[in-house]
Design a protein around this motif. Structure first.
Motif, mmCIF file in Angstrom:
data_model
loop_
_atom_site.group_PDB
_atom_site.id
_atom_site.type_symbol
_atom_site.label_atom_id
_atom_site.label_comp_id
_atom_site.label_asym_id
_atom_site.label_seq_id
_atom_site.Cartn_x
_atom_site.Cartn_y
_atom_site.Cartn_z
ATOM 1 N N LEU A 39 0.822 -1.206 0.000
ATOM 2 C CA LEU A 39 0.000 0.000 0.000
ATOM 3 C C LEU A 39 0.857 1.257 0.000
ATOM 4 O O LEU A 39 1.983 1.247 0.500
ATOM 5 C CB LEU A 39 -0.906 0.007 1.238
ATOM 6 C CG LEU A 39 -1.868 -1.172 1.334
ATOM 7 C CD1 LEU A 39 -2.573 -1.169 2.684
ATOM 8 C CD2 LEU A 39 -2.872 -1.138 0.205
ATOM 9 N N ALA A 53 -0.916 0.891 -5.820
ATOM 10 C CA ALA A 53 -0.634 -0.198 -4.891
ATOM 11 C C ALA A 53 -0.372 -1.461 -5.707
ATOM 12 O O ALA A 53 -0.549 -1.468 -6.926
ATOM 13 C CB ALA A 53 -1.819 -0.413 -3.947
ATOM 14 N N VAL A 72 -2.887 10.479 -0.694
ATOM 15 C CA VAL A 72 -3.244 9.384 0.209
ATOM 16 C C VAL A 72 -3.305 9.933 1.643
ATOM 17 O O VAL A 72 -2.341 10.527 2.114
ATOM 18 C CB VAL A 72 -2.221 8.238 0.118
ATOM 19 C CG1 VAL A 72 -2.496 7.163 1.156
ATOM 20 C CG2 VAL A 72 -2.209 7.655 -1.291
ATOM 21 N N SER A 75 -3.920 4.399 4.782
ATOM 22 C CA SER A 75 -3.895 3.080 4.166
ATOM 23 C C SER A 75 -4.411 2.078 5.184
ATOM 24 O O SER A 75 -4.322 2.297 6.392
ATOM 25 C CB SER A 75 -2.472 2.712 3.722
ATOM 26 O OG SER A 75 -2.119 3.460 2.570
ATOM 27 N N PHE A 96 -8.249 -0.585 0.426
ATOM 28 C CA PHE A 96 -6.799 -0.384 0.351
ATOM 29 C C PHE A 96 -6.349 0.934 0.967
ATOM 30 O O PHE A 96 -5.447 0.970 1.781
ATOM 31 C CB PHE A 96 -6.325 -0.423 -1.106
ATOM 32 C CG PHE A 96 -6.194 -1.807 -1.670
ATOM 33 C CD1 PHE A 96 -7.153 -2.775 -1.441
ATOM 34 C CD2 PHE A 96 -5.114 -2.144 -2.445
ATOM 35 C CE1 PHE A 96 -7.034 -4.046 -1.965
ATOM 36 C CE2 PHE A 96 -4.975 -3.409 -2.977
ATOM 37 C CZ PHE A 96 -5.940 -4.363 -2.740
ATOM 38 N N THR A 97 -6.957 2.017 0.509
ATOM 39 C CA THR A 97 -6.459 3.331 0.918
ATOM 40 C C THR A 97 -7.574 4.369 0.846
ATOM 41 O O THR A 97 -8.609 4.136 0.224
ATOM 42 C CB THR A 97 -5.258 3.738 0.026
ATOM 43 O OG1 THR A 97 -4.625 4.876 0.556
ATOM 44 C CG2 THR A 97 -5.677 4.001 -1.398
#
Length: 124
Positions: A39, A53, A72, A75, A96-97
């Motif tokens: 990630l 990712a 981002v 994560s 994921f994020t």
């Protein structure tokens, strides 16, 4: 919250100016058992369509692409300890994020659930 999908089989659930991102149920079914997820670090900038990712399964490694541009903000650390969360709940706990969107206009190029489901059916 509004859910969008990409042709690369990512989803983004948008609330305000932040979107939670993961891979679709279809994508995780194609991958098989997920054994590792790499990630991005919080603070990293991502561009729509750019690699964000990596997900590895017993079958293959695959890139995960950013559905939108932004930064981002978080994560899912739980995936490091248990990557199988992606198989168990790809569009929920297996996220994921989270990305702070830099251009919400990019969402206009993504599909809604009905559009995505039709796209997957067209794949044969």
């Amino acid at each position: 919250m509004t859910l969008y999908f990409t042709k690369d089989h990512e989803w983004i659930d948008v609330a305000g100016d932040t979107g939670t991102v993961g891979i679709t149920v279809y994508a995780q079914e194609q991958l098989g058992d997920v054994v590792f997820v790499e990630l991005p670090e919080p603070g990293r900038g991502v561009k729509q369509g750019g690699e964000m990712a990596v997900v590895e399964s017993v079958k293959a490694a695959s890139e995960v692409y950013a559905p939108v541009s932004g930064s981002v903000v978080e994560s899912n650390d739980a995936l490091a300890a248990d990557p199988s969360l992606v198989n168990q709940d790809a569009e929920g706990a297996g996220w994921f994020t989270k990305i702070k969107l830099s251009d919400s206009g990019e969402l206009g190029g993504l599909m809604d659930r009905a559009g995505y489901d039709a796209f997957v059916k067209s794949l044969g």
